[in-house]
Design an enzyme around this catalytic site. Structure first.
Site, PDB file in Angstrom:
ATOM      1  CG  ASP A  18      41.302  45.821  37.641  1.00 44.07           C
ATOM      2  OD1 ASP A  18      41.769  46.614  38.487  1.00 44.07           O
ATOM      3  OD2 ASP A  18      41.889  44.781  37.295  1.00 44.07           O
ATOM      4  CG  ASN A  66      40.906  46.581  46.609  1.00 35.38           C
ATOM      5  OD1 ASN A  66      39.824  46.764  46.051  1.00 35.38           O
ATOM      6  ND2 ASN A  66      41.915  45.997  45.984  1.00 35.38           N
TER       7      ASN A  66
HETATM    8  C1  IPE Z   1      39.292  44.001  41.901  1.00 33.65           C
HETATM    9  O1  IPE Z   1      40.400  44.643  41.378  1.00 33.65           O
HETATM   10  C2  IPE Z   1      38.652  44.851  42.940  1.00 33.65           C
HETATM   11  C3  IPE Z   1      38.003  46.074  42.442  1.00 33.65           C
HETATM   12  C4  IPE Z   1      37.900  46.436  41.210  1.00 33.65           C
HETATM   13  C5  IPE Z   1      37.443  46.895  43.472  1.00 33.65           C
HETATM   14  P1  IPE Z   1      41.863  44.390  41.954  1.00 33.65           P
HETATM   15  O2  IPE Z   1      42.767  45.257  41.185  1.00 33.65           O
HETATM   16  O3  IPE Z   1      41.877  44.526  43.424  1.00 33.65           O
HETATM   17  O4  IPE Z   1      42.071  42.841  41.589  1.00 33.65           O
HETATM   18  P2  IPE Z   1      43.414  42.007  41.439  1.00 33.65           P
HETATM   19  O5  IPE Z   1      44.279  42.337  42.619  1.00 33.65           O
HETATM   20  O6  IPE Z   1      44.057  42.417  40.147  1.00 33.65           O
HETATM   21  O7  IPE Z   1      42.956  40.588  41.389  1.00 33.65           O
HETATM   22  C1  IPE Z   2      40.439  49.430  40.383  1.00 37.41           C
HETATM   23  O1  IPE Z   2      41.601  49.937  39.832  1.00 37.41           O
HETATM   24  C2  IPE Z   2      40.018  50.196  41.613  1.00 37.41           C
HETATM   25  C3  IPE Z   2      40.262  49.492  42.877  1.00 37.41           C
HETATM   26  C4  IPE Z   2      40.619  48.243  43.002  1.00 37.41           C
HETATM   27  C5  IPE Z   2      40.071  50.253  44.095  1.00 37.41           C
HETATM   28  P1  IPE Z   2      43.034  49.484  40.343  1.00 37.41           P
HETATM   29  O2  IPE Z   2      43.465  50.420  41.408  1.00 37.41           O
HETATM   30  O3  IPE Z   2      43.042  48.057  40.711  1.00 37.41           O
HETATM   31  O4  IPE Z   2      43.903  49.724  39.035  1.00 37.41           O
HETATM   32  P2  IPE Z   2      45.081  48.810  38.497  1.00 37.41           P
HETATM   33  O5  IPE Z   2      44.544  47.414  38.393  1.00 37.41           O
HETATM   34  O6  IPE Z   2      46.198  48.922  39.481  1.00 37.41           O
HETATM   35  O7  IPE Z   2      45.413  49.376  37.162  1.00 37.41           O
HETATM   36 MG    MG Z   3      43.422  46.346  39.696  1.00 41.54          MG
END
Ligand code: IPE
Ligand code: IPE
Ligand code: MG
Length: 236
Positions: A18, A66
């Site tokens: 994340d 996502n």
């Molecule tokens: C979890 O991260 C999914 C991945 C890392 C692929 P998210 O960014 O989607 O999770 P939330 O929305 O903060 O719970």
């Molecule tokens: C994790 O990084 C990757 C995916 C969930 C695809 P994020 O895109 O969730 O990054 P933040 O949480 O917005 O910083």
């Molecule tokens: Mg995230």
């Protein structure tokens, strides 16, 4: 160190990668730059994990939730998949790494699915380390898919469903459960990741954003794991 601490390094490490967006934002870059840097970091950490003696690493790359992100972000992430596969196959062959996926990969665009299938096929005989990428993955989706597979299987074991039977219909039933789950970027939640398999995993959260998560950060997580007290519900 107490008697129940594993002392050995985890066999299977799961990672919620994340913080790509926040990493980019801090640099005044578009979120896509964070995803690009994040994808690049997978092989660095996989190679470091393999070197440390870890056998399996499963990384959460794209969740079933996502898909609700803006269209252009989803489309960028999908285009990263073939890019990652083409770039990484040579490296995975060199390091004896096998690639696998878990998730509803049928929901991915054809160009992404074919690139993955090609990399999976090319690396299928590698035996040193297994890198599993969770794509269009959700823990609830996995359990729902498992129940449906079981109901549709004419050869399913007779009688009541046991934990062992249900587990045999998960996406990758031959993988051992993760021993250690790392989440980068500080959030204290599972976000629908491996709900069944993480039942007894040790959890480790770091504020470091995924693109910055280094070999040293991995080593810190492995060290923390080795000092944990794993009881599995027993009195030891
Ligand atoms: C979890 O991260 C999914 C991945 C890392 C692929 P998210 O960014 O989607 O999770 P939330 O929305 O903060 O719970
Ligand atoms: C994790 O990084 C990757 C995916 C969930 C695809 P994020 O895109 O969730 O990054 P933040 O949480 O917005 O910083
Ligand atoms: Mg995230």
């Amino acid at each position: 160190m107490s008697d129940n601490s594993p002392r050995t390094i985890p066999q299977h490490v799961a990672i919620i990668m994340d913080g790509n967006g926040r990493w980019a934002q801090r640099r005044g870059l578009p979120r896509s730059a964070g995803h690009f840097a994040g994808a690049k970091n997978i092989s660095r950490i996989a190679n470091a994990a393999a070197k440390a003696g870890v056998k399996y690493m499963t990384v959460y790359a794209f969740s079933t939730e996502n898909w609700k992100r803006p269209k252009d972000e989803v489309s960028y992430l999908m285009r990263l998949i073939p890019h990652f596969c083409q770039r990484q196959v040579k490296d995975m062959m060199k390091h004896n790494i096998r690639l696998r996926t878990i998730g509803r990969t049928n929901d991915l665009p054809d160009f992404a699915r074919t690139a993955l299938l090609d990399a999976i096929e090319k690396t299928k005989d590698n035996t040193g380390f297994t890198l599993t990428i969770a794509l269009s993955y959700g823990g609830r989706a996995e359990l729902t898919d498992a129940v449906n597979k079981l109901l549709q299987d004419p050869n399913r074991p007779a009688g009541p469903v046991t934990e062992q039977t249900l587990a045999s219909y998960l996406y990758a039933p031959d993988l051992p459960d993760p021993d250690l789950m790392i989440r980068t970027s500080g959030e204290l939640r599972l976000s629908n990741f491996m709900l069944w398999e993480l039942s007894y995993a040790e959890l480790y959260v770091t504020d470091t954003h995924w693109p910055d998560f280094s070999e040293e950060d991995l080593q810190k997580a492995l060290d923390a794991y080795m000092h944990r007290n794993r009881r599995f519900g027993e009195v030891k």
